[in-house]
Write an enzyme that holds these catalytic residues in place. Structure first.
Site, PDB file in Angstrom:
ATOM      1  N   SER A 182      25.592 -32.877 -11.740  1.00 33.66           N
ATOM      2  CA  SER A 182      25.909 -32.260 -10.445  1.00 33.66           C
ATOM      3  C   SER A 182      26.523 -33.233  -9.437  1.00 33.66           C
ATOM      4  CB  SER A 182      24.638 -31.664  -9.829  1.00 33.66           C
ATOM      5  OG  SER A 182      24.173 -30.614 -10.626  1.00 33.66           O
ATOM      6  N   GLU A 191       3.140 -30.812   5.788  1.00 39.71           N
ATOM      7  CA  GLU A 191       2.647 -29.758   4.888  1.00 39.71           C
ATOM      8  C   GLU A 191       1.930 -30.337   3.676  1.00 39.71           C
ATOM      9  OE1 GLU A 191       5.179 -25.758   4.167  1.00 39.71           O
ATOM     10  OE2 GLU A 191       6.373 -27.570   4.180  1.00 39.71           O
ATOM     11  N   ASP A 203       8.577 -20.405   4.311  1.00 40.59           N
ATOM     12  CA  ASP A 203       9.943 -20.838   4.003  1.00 40.59           C
ATOM     13  C   ASP A 203      10.977 -19.755   4.267  1.00 40.59           C
ATOM     14  OD1 ASP A 203       8.905 -23.212   3.185  1.00 40.59           O
ATOM     15  OD2 ASP A 203       9.023 -22.771   1.046  1.00 40.59           O
ATOM     16  N   ASP A 218      19.861 -24.128 -11.475  1.00 38.82           N
ATOM     17  CA  ASP A 218      19.925 -25.252 -12.415  1.00 38.82           C
ATOM     18  C   ASP A 218      18.531 -25.709 -12.854  1.00 38.82           C
ATOM     19  OD1 ASP A 218      21.385 -27.676 -13.567  1.00 38.82           O
ATOM     20  OD2 ASP A 218      20.037 -28.647 -12.138  1.00 38.82           O
ATOM     21  N   HIS A 227      28.622 -26.862 -13.050  1.00 38.45           N
ATOM     22  CA  HIS A 227      28.633 -27.034 -14.504  1.00 38.45           C
ATOM     23  C   HIS A 227      27.851 -25.875 -15.089  1.00 38.45           C
ATOM     24  CE1 HIS A 227      24.441 -28.022 -14.185  1.00 38.45           C
ATOM     25  NE2 HIS A 227      24.742 -28.859 -13.198  1.00 38.45           N
TER      26      HIS A 227
HETATM   27 ZN    ZN Z   1      21.093 -29.932 -13.654  1.00 34.28          ZN
END
Ligand code: ZN
Ligand code: NAG
Ligand code: NAG
Length: 522
Positions: free
Chosen positions: A131, A261, A329, A360, A402
């Site tokens: 990446s 947190e 979140d 990923d 990718h």
């Molecule tokens: Zn990866």
């Protein structure tokens, strides 16, 4: 009723779902093209000749009215699905359609964009990209060595002294926007110091140098080479971001500073609290700035009166959608909305990078259910951006860095759960899950063969699809990834391109950078 009749009747009752367990083929050759024998599945009702002709005519009509928008792209929103291979997009679409009832006719938002291209992600020293090197290509316009980010191929992985040479640094399209006096921002649900966002602002010989301890334990000197978190706060590009949203607080605070947190110290060794330094720095500059770390505070930000916004919502990556605490979140669509509200105050234009970073990670773990739900979260974020922008002045691009080895195997019937069981092997007599991986922790073979996946709970959010070869973390794969584009100059994306072409074409459309520019040719 004889035995044979009874058998035939039960076949009829069970219908197309029934699969006959086959003996292994005697002739090896035949195995490769013979579909395992079973009752013929019924077609989906209504999909007759008239249906398909009308369907194609409608598409043709849509295609005929697409015109090239030959005008400047004032704003660019760049969506990056990390590891979002073409097969991941296909499977996510089936998964979405299974939930909505539209089944195979469902589309992801970007699949309705007018222009589509392919991007070749190989790097300067590898056929399969990571990446960081790919971020250098699609954000900085230059291919680089695997594991490096924001530097050219002169910098080998981990070479700190080469990282220091600014002649090797590759400024990103975010920097080009800043140079043109425009606003920029970066959003991710991974760590903000992770490879993809780092491509927008950092120059590092090793993508893992997210804080000074990574450099120190890597055997280099962090007082000589700046880590990625430090580059986000003080670097040429990072310090000018109007919006920074993501996870990764641990890389910004020292081990002696207890995380709000997590209840334990951060990862830094240099005593620094870069979050406080960012807040103090903006105060010194006399600009209005907010730092937030939870959803309530985030949603309460007065975007109209805040010039700079830093949101760090997790110690490491933000949680997977399927495990998220919605009270703590924000979602990726929410972060996208707030980022656009912040940036569009700049009427001259802006560049925003939004990463769906956890697609990923899920595929590295061979957990397809999470990879698909993360892809659908990105789908919602893109929908959010479309709803808040004008297609006449905003170019929206969706791509991946990718691929992953997630495969969609034959031959599930129409309207099947893509995360369920597919065919039955004519060799071991066991079913397979429709989705399998090339390698990774889903490898389950034993001396007696592979386990029967129908005995596992396929609904478990952590179920790992089977993989052919064991690895702790599955590999990326090297095939092309998609580029889906809408807005001004989307017609610059209609071919098979080197990945580093992307920001050059975007810069042309937006009239930034030092390459060809639409504004100097019109
Ligand atoms: Zn990866
Ligand atoms: C590291 O980079 C420096 C400066 O570019 C170069 O002189 C040196 O040979 C490189 N080291 C290695 C091991 O490649
Ligand atoms: C975009 O521009 C076209 C051509 O100038 C115009 O017809 C259309 O109404 C515009 N769309 C929006 C949403 O402003």
């Amino acid at each position: 009723m004889g035995l044979i009749c009874h058998f035939l009747l039960s076949l009829l009752i069970l219908g197309y779902a029934q699969t006959i367990y086959m003996m292994p083929q005697q002739k090896g050759e035949e195995k490769y093209h013979k579909r395992s024998e079973r009752a013929t599945p019924y077609p989906v009702p209504g999909e007759d000749m008239a249906f398909w002709r009308q369907n194609a005519q409608n598409t043709l009509q849509y295609q005929l009215q697409i015109t090239n928008k030959v005008q400047q792209a004032k704003n660019i929103i760049f969506f990056l699905g990390d590891g979002m291979s073409i097969s991941t997009v296909t499977a996510a679409r089936f998964h979405k359609g299974y939930q909505t009832g539209n089944y195979e006719h469902e589309t992801l938002v970007w699949e309705e964009f007018p222009h589509v291209a392919l991007s070749k992600p190989y790097t300067t020293n590898g056929q399969v990209a990571d990446s960081a090197s790919s971020a250098t290509a699609y954000l900085c316009g230059v291919k680089a060595n695997t594991y490096t980010v924001g530097v050219d191929s002169n910098v080998l992985e981990g070479n700190c002294s080469a990282q220091l040479n600014t002649a090797y640094h590759t400024p990103s399209i975010a920097q080009w926007f800043q140079d043109a006096g425009l606003s920029t921002g970066v959003v991710t649900n991974a760590r903000i110091t992770h490879a993809t966002p780092a491509g927008a602002y950092a120059h590092a010989a090793n993508r893992d140098w997210e804080d000074d301890s990574d450099i120190f334990y890597g055997g280099e000197d962090p007082t000589i080479c700046d880590d990625i978190a430090e580059q986000l706060i003080y670097g040429e590009t990072g310090k000018n971001f109007k919006v920074i949203l993501g996870g990764g607080r641990r890389h910004f605070i020292d081990g002696n500073i207890i995380d709000v947190e997590e209840g334990r110290g951060g990862y830094r060794l240099d005593g620094k609290d870069l979050i406080t330094e960012w807040i103090n720095g903006k105060a010194t500059e006399g600009v209005s700035a907010s730092y937030v770390w939870n959803r309530d505070d985030f949603l309460a930000v007065d975007t109209a009166n805040t010039e700079y916004l830093l949101g760090l919502f997790a110690f490491s990556h933000m949680d997977y959608v399927l495990e998220r605490d919605p009270a703590m979140d924000p979602t990726l669509p929410e972060m996208t909305r707030v980022a656009i509200e912040m940036l569009k105050k700049d009427t001259k234009g802006y560049f925003l990078l939004v990463e769906g970073g956890r697609i990923d990670h899920a595929s590295h773990s061979n957990v397809a259910r999470k990879a698909l739900s993360e892809t659908l979260e990105l789908d919602e974020a893109v929908q959010m951006a479309l709803s808040l922008t004008d297609p006449n002045d905003t170019l929206i691009l969706v791509t991946a860095d990718h691929a992953h080895s997630l495969t969609v195997n034959g031959y599930p019937d129409r309207q099947s759960d893509i995360l369920g069981l597919g065919d039955v092997s004519d060799v071991d007599g066991l079913p397979l899950t429709t989705i399998l991986y090339g390698n990774g922790p889903g490898y389950q073979c034993t001396p007696t063969g592979r386990p029967d996946p129908s005995l596992s709970d396929l609904e478990d959010i952590n179920y790992k699809q089977q993989a052919a070869v064991p690895f702790d973390s599955s590999h990326h794969t090297g095939e092309e990834v998609g580029i889906w584009v809408t807005g001004p100059h989307s017609h610059l994306f209609t071919g098979v391109y080197e990945q580093n072409y992307i920001p050059h074409a975007l810069a042309y459309a937006a009239c930034v950078g030092d390459g060809l520019s639409f504004c100097s040719t019109k």
